[in-house]
Scaffold this motif. Structure first.
Motif, short mmCIF file in Angstrom:
data_model
loop_
_atom_site.label_atom_id
_atom_site.label_comp_id
_atom_site.label_asym_id
_atom_site.label_seq_id
_atom_site.Cartn_x
_atom_site.Cartn_y
_atom_site.Cartn_z
N TYR A 179 64.62 55.78 20.43
CA TYR A 179 64.37 56.71 19.93
C TYR A 179 65.09 57.34 18.65
O TYR A 179 66.23 56.73 18.48
N LEU A 202 63.07 63.53 17.38
CA LEU A 202 62.84 64.46 18.68
C LEU A 202 63.48 65.60 18.87
O LEU A 202 63.06 66.61 19.57
N LEU A 220 59.35 57.13 18.59
CA LEU A 220 59.90 55.99 19.26
C LEU A 220 59.23 54.71 18.97
O LEU A 220 58.35 54.36 18.22
N TYR A 274 70.29 57.43 17.06
CA TYR A 274 69.42 56.48 17.77
C TYR A 274 69.98 55.92 19.10
O TYR A 274 71.18 56.08 19.50
#
Length: 423
Positions: A143, A148, A265, A286
């Motif tokens: 990710y 996010l 993702l 990450y």
């Protein structure tokens, strides 16, 4: 005339002496080769070979890389066919099984005692160690935390994803920000060796029992919870894929898409960090998320990522000289016990070493994320004892499913047919 002749004879003698003095030096140089099957570290390996040769003038280490799209197994088979295998060969764990009868006994090497638990299981034959564990690797959903964070409206907590429904919710939030949720790379090795084998690693009774059940018809694939759940999770990835309209064209490169924040993702392993870093436009953070296979938030498998020794190096015993074998062993010890070797493994090859004595912490965030999962006991076994053609055949079946050419029932049927043919 005599003076001229004397000078000529003297010069001839001098040249002969120079030749004689040079000969012993050339004879002392031992050439060893290493077949590399990790194409993503081709440049790093070539650089470390130059460094090693400078530090060890009596040896010449050369790197032979398996061509892109060709497995180490295929390349080494062709090399044995031509009678000229590499001194050392880096192979996938499952592929090493085909060459153990040609491998040098490494049981007495110093690094054996430093190897992590179960790190030598795949290369032992009658308790004899026949391979060197080159890399511990892991995979899952990588990710981009900045993407996010924006999606959840705060600091994203990786532990919040512990079911398929929570992953689906996260993808929905990502999409609302105008970013595509996920990149699903469709290379057959990624689909067949990594994505599919998550379902193998969580089978009741273990992988071997599952395979036997498929072969003797005692397992109904449509009623196998892990396989059914895996297909549903695959559907989630497929439906939210940035390339969903043309999945096999891979319009977007995974590392580029993730690094530039075009997706949140990417299903891949820590070996891709070098590519991600080179595409990271915002100095991002990450890490890994597990690939949940059901909607039970209390099921521990939904909080685990896949980790294991993925590459071993074997030394050929059939065509190499004792001196070459000695120098190959020396190189492997250099990787484990000398600082430059450790630096190469951890910081240049971006691997997690399989040796307890190496205290270097991974510099890259994916390595750190894997180490965190290991320390918390949140890992699934990396299924490495797969037949050499597994990823090509099952990967092609998954490609057909992603492309809409077959339905889920046919996908599971083809996976079962593959394993029945292995009897």
């Amino acid at each position: 005339m005599k003076k001229q002749l004397g000078i000529s004879l003297s010069l001839a003698c001098l040249l002969m002496l120079m030749g004689c003095s040079a000969s012993p030096t050339s004879l002392k140089t031992t050439r060893i080769t290493l077949l590399n099957s990790k194409t993503e570290i081709k440049t790093q390996l070539e650089e470390v070979a130059k460094q090693y040769n400078q530090e060890h003038p009596g040896v010449t280490l050369e790197i032979i890389s398996a061509p892109e799209g060709t497995s180490g197994y295929q390349k080494l088979m062709s090399m044995y066919g031509s009678g000229s295998p590499a001194t050392m060969s880096m192979l996938d764990s499952g592929d090493t099984q085909q060459f153990l009868d040609k491998a040098v006994d490494l049981s007495k090497e110093k690094w054996v005692a430093e190897t992590i638990d179960n790190g030598l299981d795949a290369v032992k034959k009658n308790e004899t160690v026949l391979g060197f564990p080159f890399a511990v690797e892991g995979y899952g959903l990588i990710y981009n935390k900045k993407v996010l964070d924006k999606a959840v409206g705060g600091s994203f907590d990786a532990s919040s994803v512990k079911s398929r429904s929570s992953l689906n919710l996260l993808m929905t939030k990502i999409k609302k920000t105008g970013v595509e949720p996920v990149m699903l790379s469709t290379m057959d090795w990624s689909l067949g060796s990594h994505l599919l084998t998550v379902s193998y690693s969580v089978q009741p009774g273990g992988f071997s029992k599952f395979v036997k059940g498929m072969q003797n018809n005692s397992i109904d694939m449509s009623k196998n919870d892990a396989m059914s759940g895996w297909v549903q999770t695959l559907d989630l990835l497929k439906d939210n894929n940035i390339n969903k309209n043309s999945p096999m064209e891979n319009t977007y490169d995974g590392a580029k898409a993730l690094g530039e924040g075009k997706v949140g993702l990417w299903f891949m392993g820590n070996w891709a960090w070098g590519e991600i870093k080179s595409n990271d436009t915002a100095n991002g953070e990450y890490g890994f998320l597990p690939l949940p296979l059901n909607n039970n938030s209390d099921d521990p498998v939904n909080s685990k990522i896949t980790v294991g020794v993925t590459k071993y190096i074997i030394i050929d015993s059939k065509t190499t000289t004792p001196k070459q074998q000695e120098e190959a062993k020396r190189f492997l010890n250099w990787l484990v016990f000398e600082k430059p070797g450790q630096e190469f493994l951890v910081n240049k090859a971006n691997t997690i070493p399989a040796f307890k004595n190496i205290s270097l912490e991974p510099v890259d965030p994916l390595g750190k994320s894997i180490k965190a999962y290991i320390s918390e006991g949140k890992t699934l076994p990396f299924i490495t004892t797969l037949p050499p053609d597994h990823w090509a055949i099952t990967g092609a079946s998954i490609q057909s499913y992603i492309s809409g050419k077959i339905d889920s029932a046919e996908l599971l049927r083809q996976i079962r047919i593959y394993w029945k043919a292995q009897r």
